[in-house]
Design a protein around this motif. Structure first.
Motif, PDB file in Angstrom:
ATOM      1  N   ASP A   8       0.526  -1.240   0.100  1.00 33.49           N
ATOM      2  CA  ASP A   8       0.014  -0.206  -0.069  1.00 33.49           C
ATOM      3  C   ASP A   8       1.009   1.232  -0.290  1.00 33.49           C
ATOM      4  OD1 ASP A   8      -2.402  -1.186  -0.193  1.00 33.49           O
ATOM      5  OD2 ASP A   8      -2.915  -0.660   1.720  1.00 33.49           O
ATOM      6  N   LYS A  11       2.211   1.341  -3.396  1.00 33.04           N
ATOM      7  CA  LYS A  11       1.340   1.869  -4.300  1.00 33.04           C
ATOM      8  C   LYS A  11       0.371   3.503  -4.488  1.00 33.04           C
ATOM      9  CE  LYS A  11      -0.380  -3.024  -5.077  1.00 33.04           C
ATOM     10  NZ  LYS A  11      -1.360  -3.823  -4.880  1.00 33.04           N
ATOM     11  N   THR A  12       0.638   3.913  -2.836  1.00 33.72           N
ATOM     12  CA  THR A  12       0.753   5.206  -2.673  1.00 33.72           C
ATOM     13  C   THR A  12       1.501   6.240  -3.495  1.00 33.72           C
ATOM     14  OG1 THR A  12      -0.665   4.410  -0.768  1.00 33.72           O
ATOM     15  CG2 THR A  12       0.276   7.441  -1.084  1.00 33.72           C
ATOM     16  N   TRP A  13       2.758   5.955  -3.240  1.00 34.97           N
ATOM     17  CA  TRP A  13       3.965   7.029  -4.114  1.00 34.97           C
ATOM     18  C   TRP A  13       3.848   6.167  -5.089  1.00 34.97           C
ATOM     19  CZ3 TRP A  13       8.680   5.816  -7.506  1.00 34.97           C
ATOM     20  CH2 TRP A  13       9.158   6.855  -6.860  1.00 34.97           C
ATOM     21  N   SER A  15       0.967   5.726  -7.711  1.00 35.38           N
ATOM     22  CA  SER A  15      -0.126   6.760  -7.544  1.00 35.38           C
ATOM     23  C   SER A  15       0.305   8.186  -7.434  1.00 35.38           C
ATOM     24  CB  SER A  15      -0.806   5.909  -6.834  1.00 35.38           C
ATOM     25  OG  SER A  15      -1.163   6.783  -5.637  1.00 35.38           O
TER      26      SER A  15
END
Length: 821
Positions: A8, A11-13, A15
């Motif tokens: 997570d 993936k946040t980085w 996005s």
């Protein structure tokens, strides 16, 4: 923290950057966090760097949940790159992840370009993530207390592994890893490779056969179809008699138009002298490119190269003429177009260069192919097929490189010393030395302590001492200093620094070129006309020359690249399709050439092997067309000439290129009689090669490099480099001592083995002869030279033309041959 929570974060980085992780990136993260080792195979520009920097950072977060407030110091990951030029970009990628995630992880670089201040700082406090090269990694192993530096390292990543595999630098990596696996038991090993055929073997070489790392492995492939558009630059008019030597400059206007219509264009040449010539030619014909065009090759100063790289990124340049110095991984998003001048000789190199454009996931790469002579259009057609069918070469790993092992053992002895029984097991676990016997190991140990049987009387070869507890150690400061100065496996001609008399470093050129110049001579280098003032202590002092002064281009001894085996096969396939009505646009453009060839001789089919004979004022010519590459043809020409001389006393002049070879004699050759005598048999090949090629002379030259790597001869201190001719004579003397008094010397045997395996490509030679034996020999007695023979003849002419220029002579020859049609 579990894997889902870690993913997570990643993936946040992603996005936040407007990206979505690829499947191959997720697979690599998973495998790494599971403690696996492996190889990542993904096309250039698809996000390979983040596929492995990200899990390194996530692993740190997993082990240190308080990572935002608490920092655990110490080296955690080593990223090895084959090119120093790539290190800055790799560091920046790591810093983006580490800083954005607020990990507090530091990133450092350790290469030959790293300042003494930074190296000193790293001695007391290593960065958490280190970007380095094979040579600098071995220099770290030559430092006292290296075990404490590496003990907590958990990741070892080798970028562009396909570039290192199949070279002695790859062997350096194998040896370094054999040590680090013991020193850092939690180490995970990963390789990254874009263009390579033998992926499974590449992973086995990196991890070590039968090693624990190899038992816990994973091969991750990125199933991303990289769109590559190949466009051949086809001249409006095609000469019936093609020749090589004009470097493709007749198509300079087409190249200029491509530059004008693209944001940024990289123009790849195969050699540095060609790079210099194209830069000058474009500037002279299109002065408006001044300030928008630059040059990049390995002999230009580091500062200039780095400026060029940054200027490409910042879109300050419209075009850069370069060599393989820009082949690898540097991320140039603005590059829209690539032009390849001349055949790249290998599919992998072509794909690598194509990938410099559209260097983003999902973007199309556009590469133009500019043939320097007509028959190279067959290569263009073959490359199109290779791109379509994704045919890529294998890289063949080295075996039993005793010179690299000698250097490595002295490296360990220079630092903390070593115990032979422990190191033997480590070395034996590598792919390169898996077949090493105990007696060979004993010979190597004897060599570094006593200088081998024939050098025992000379103290300078007794580098390593055996201490009371059995530890092998270098105690001499001068031996240690010399060893550190000469570490590495890249051996070339001695280079001299080119500097303005007023100060200012321009770059470096080879001693062999400078030795032919006199004070006052003008030469073109790094895009400037320079006048030689004098040479002093391996420095070439110059001043700016008169712009109108007559000048020669700087040249380098770098040998010509030769066709890879796969490329040769592709070219033969294309050539056999020349008679096919569904031929490619490139082959259709060659119709005038093929029509003339068919008229004078024949265009062979798949089951035919063509031999041509004709007479000119130079003598009697016999030409063979195996289409196997320059090195194979060099060996074949000598072999066939030798076998003919056994049947009849005769002397030949030899000429060869990537497509075929020529034997020229003042006597007529009875070809029918030769064919009856099994001329192409692979039997007795090794013995005949040794006699025909003077293998001892080639091995003697090969031994120079082995002697430098093994530390038998010293190349000199900075600013006081020993001249190449002195190095050569020193190594020749040792070669002769070994040959006469110690024929079982492992380094001597290695020189012969490398001569046959790497220089003469004996394996390919056998396969070529077997193929020819299964083909029908078509012997054509021609009235005059044919289009196929013309490039080979002009190659030979270049060596000995006097007042007439090559271009004028060829124009006359072409007119003469066409007149009789």
């Amino acid at each position: 923290m579990n894997r889902e929570a870690l993913f997570d974060i990643a993936k946040t980085w992603f996005s936040g950057k407007g990206w979505t992780p690829h499947t191959f990136q997720l697979k690599t993260w998973t495998a790494f966090l599971q403690g696996k080792n492996g190889l990542l195979n993904a096309p250039t520009g698809s996000g390979k760097t983040y596929a492995l920097w990200m899990p390194v950072v996530l692993d740190y977060i997993k082990k240190n949940p308080e990572y935002k407030t608490r920092h655990i110091p110490g080296l955690k990951a080593i990223w090895v790159t084959p090119l120093r030029a790539l290190s800055v970009e790799i560091k920046q990628a790591a810093e983006r992840v580490a800083d954005d995630l607020q990990t507090g992880l530091t990133v450092g670089i350790r290469t030959g370009d790293t300042s003494a201040t930074e190296k000193s700082r790293q001695k007391t406090k290593m960065p958490d993530l280190l970007v380095t090269t094979p040579e600098s990694l071995h220099l770290m192993l030559a430092t006292k207390g290296y075990e404490a530096v590496f003990k907590d390292c958990t990741a070892f990543i080798v970028d562009e592994w396909h570039e290192l595999l199949g070279s002695k630098r790859g062997v350096q990596i194998e040896l370094a890893l054999s040590r680090l696996k013991t020193v850092a038991p939690k180490l995970r090993i990963w390789g990254i490779s874009a263009t390579i055929g033998n992926l499974e073997q590449a992973m086995e070489v990196l991890l070590g056969p039968e090693s624990e790392a190899f038992q816990n492995k994973e091969l991750v492939r990125a199933h991303i179809e990289k769109k590559i558009k190949v466009i051949s630059i086809i001249p409006d008019k095609m000469d019936s008699y093609p020749w090589r030597g004009h470097m493709g400059l007749h198509l300079i206007d087409e190249v200029a138009n491509i530059i004008k219509n693209s944001r940024t264009t990289l123009i790849f040449t195969n050699v540095r002298s060609q790079c210099e010539i194209w830069f000058q030619a474009l500037l002279e014909k299109y002065p408006e490119f001044a300030g928008e065009m630059a040059m990049h090759h390995g002999s230009i100063s580091r500062e200039t190269r780095q400026w060029v790289e940054q200027a490409i990124r910042d879109e300050q340049l419209k075009a850069v003429i370069c060599t393989s110095s820009l082949d690898l991984g540097v991320d140039f998003a603005p590059v829209e177009t690539v032009i390849q001048i001349g055949g790249p000789k290998s599919v992998a190199r072509f794909l690598q260069r194509a990938g410099r454009s559209g260097h983003r996931p999902g973007q199309e790469s556009v590469i133009y192919f500019l043939a320097t002579h007509a028959i190279e259009l067959v290569e263009a057609s073959a490359l199109k097929r290779a791109v379509k069918e994704t045919v890529v070469e294998d890289r063949i790993p080295y075996l039993n490189s005793w010179d690299v092992l000698v250097q490595y053992l002295v490296t360990l002895a220079v630092s903390d010393g070593f115990y032979p029984s422990a190191i033997y097991k480590e070395v034996k676990s590598t792919f390169c030395y898996q077949a090493m016997t105990e007696s060979q190991w004993a010979w190597i140990l004897n060599f570094i302590t006593k200088g081998s049987q024939s050098l025992e009387a000379y103290d300078e070869y007794k580098k390593v001492e055996i201490e009371e507890d059995g530890r092998f150690k270098v105690n001499s400061r001068s031996v240690a200093l010399r060893h550190r100065m000469q570490m590495g496996t890249i051996v070339g001609d001695a280079v001299m620094s080119v500097k303005f008399m007023s100060g200012g470093y321009i770059g470096s050129i080879e001693e062999s070129f400078v030795s032919k110049l006199y004070p006052g001579d003008v030469f073109i280098f790094a895009g400037r006309k320079l006048e030689l003032y004098r040479t002093k202590n391996m420095e070439v002092l110059v001043r700016k020359a008169n712009p109108s002064a007559k000048a020669q281009h700087a040249s380098w001894m770098g040998s010509r690249m030769t066709l890879s085996a796969q490329m040769g096969e592709l070219i033969r396939t294309e050539l056999y399709a020349a008679n096919n009505e569904k031929a490619s646009p490139e082959l259709r453009a060659l119709k005038p050439v093929f029509k003339q060839q068919q008229k004078e001789s024949v265009v062979p089919d798949a089951d035919e092997f063509l031999i041509e004979t004709f007479k000119t004022r130079e003598g009697h010519h016999i030409l063979f067309y195996p289409f196997e590459g320059r090195f194979v043809h060099e060996a074949l020409a000598s072999l066939i000439a030798y076998r003919i001389s056994l049947l009849t006393p005769i002397t030949f002049s030899l000429a060869y290129n990537d497509y075929g070879f020529e034997l020229l004699s003042d006597k007529q050759i009875a070809v029918a009689e030769l064919l009856d005598n099994n001329l192409f048999t692979p039997e007795y090949l090794h013995e005949d090669l040794q006699k025909s090629l003077n293998a001892t002379e080639i091995a003697r030259r090969k031994f120079r490099d082995i002697a430098v790597i093994a530390g038998l001869v010293f190349a000199g201190y900075p600013g006081r480099i020993i001249k190449t001719k002195h190095l050569q004579s020193g190594s020749q003397l040792i070669f002769e001592v070994f040959r006469d008094y110690e024929p079982d010397n492992l380094l001597l045997q290695q020189a012969y083995r490398e001569t046959f395996e790497h220089q003469l490509e004996e394996g390919r030679l056998i396969m070529a002869l077997e193929r020819i034996q299964n083909q029908q020999v078509v012997w054509k007695q021609c009235e005059k030279p044919t289009p196929f023979s013309f490039p080979i003849i002009t190659d030979r002419l270049r060596e000995r033309l006097s007042t007439e220029t090559l271009a004028e002579r060829i124009k006359k020859m072409t007119a003469s041959y066409m007149k009789s049609n």
